[in-house]
Design an enzyme around this catalytic site. Structure first.
Site, short mmCIF file in Angstrom:
data_model
loop_
_atom_site.label_atom_id
_atom_site.label_comp_id
_atom_site.label_asym_id
_atom_site.label_seq_id
_atom_site.Cartn_x
_atom_site.Cartn_y
_atom_site.Cartn_z
N ASP A 17 9.02 1.39 9.07
CA ASP A 17 9.82 2.61 9.04
C ASP A 17 9.37 3.47 7.85
O ASP A 17 8.70 2.99 6.94
CB ASP A 17 11.30 2.23 8.93
CG ASP A 17 12.21 3.43 8.83
OD1 ASP A 17 12.14 4.30 9.70
OD2 ASP A 17 12.99 3.49 7.86
N ASP A 19 11.43 6.80 6.22
CA ASP A 19 12.49 7.23 5.30
C ASP A 19 13.35 6.04 4.88
O ASP A 19 13.87 5.31 5.72
CB ASP A 19 13.39 8.27 5.99
CG ASP A 19 12.64 9.53 6.34
OD1 ASP A 19 12.16 10.21 5.43
OD2 ASP A 19 12.55 9.84 7.54
N ASP A 180 14.93 -0.32 6.96
CA ASP A 180 15.96 -0.24 5.93
C ASP A 180 17.36 -0.12 6.48
O ASP A 180 18.31 0.06 5.70
CB ASP A 180 15.69 0.97 5.01
CG ASP A 180 15.99 2.29 5.70
OD1 ASP A 180 15.52 2.49 6.84
OD2 ASP A 180 16.71 3.12 5.11
#
Length: 232
Positions: A17, A19, A180
């Site tokens: 991922d 961001d 995240d």
């Protein structure tokens, strides 16, 4: 379940991922959103506001921001106009108020050194994701970059992971997802990919360790075990 330290020989590839996992982009979001809101004289948002709203794609972020400052749902005309202004501002400031997290470069180098093929999969639009990776010197690590507009659906739907595994030519069970948030974990579970979550990102304002994942790390550098020290 905790699969650390990882036996990287169990994997052929990793999907990572963007961001909140590789780059702290809250500053970019806050600046672009506030410039957008100022265009409509609609107040402002703070970093804390944005942390709870980011992660499900730019359309969701804009709708959530408008709802936050107005106290009600925005109509389609305002959402469309806000999207145009947000896109304009974000493309101008993209990467200027963000930073690569500590340990990311070391983690990517270690994964690549182990022979894993790497892909970046994000809900961020392609037109935002690719320039950001380039600006931060991360683009050269990835064979594929897929944004939130690359497929018919976004994470937490498993489709983006399934499509990315297909592009890599690797089975989900041998493709590690690194993210995240619960979006990454839910998508990975549904797609059949093992998943590791970082502890420092954005999880919609919820504790990350409450998410169903195989392991948690404080840095991407922890995912690959260090090489043993050479004997004197």
């Amino acid at each position: 379940m905790n699969i650390l330290p990882l036996d990287l020989s169990s994997f052929d590839a990793a999907i990572i991922d963007l961001d909140g996992t590789m780059v702290d982009t809250i500053g970019d979001f806050v600046v672009a959103l506030n410039l957008m809101l100022d265009d409509f004289s609609l107040g402002y948002v703070t970093a804390r506001d944005v942390e709870a709203m980011v992660g499900k794609g730019s359309e969701h972020l804009i709708r959530s921001t408008l709802r936050h400052v107005r106290g009600n749902e925005a109509d389609e005309a305002l959402c469309d106009a806000a999207w145009q202004r947000y896109t304009h501002h974000y493309l101008v400031i993209n990467g200027r108020h963000s930073a690569v997290y500590p340990g990311v470069l070391e983690g990517l180098e270690a994964l690549r050194a182990q022979g894993l093929r790497l892909a970046c999969l994000t809900n961020k639009p392609n037109d935002f994701a690719r320039p950001l990776l380039a600006a931060k010197g991360l683009d050269g690590y990835f064979e594929f970059v897929f944004g939130g507009d690359a497929f018919e659906r976004k994470k937490p739907d498993p489709l983006p992971l399934q499509k990315t595994c297909a592009a890599l030519g690797t089975p989900p069970a041998r493709t590690l997802m690194i993210g995240d948030s619960s979006n990454d974990a839910q998508a990975a579970r549904a797609a059949g990919c093992p998943v590791v979550l970082v502890t420092y990102g954005y999880n919609h304002g919820e504790p990350i360790r409450g998410v169903d994942a195989d392991a948690f790390v404080d840095s991407l550098a922890e995912i690959s075990p260090p090489c043993p020290a050479a004997r004197p």
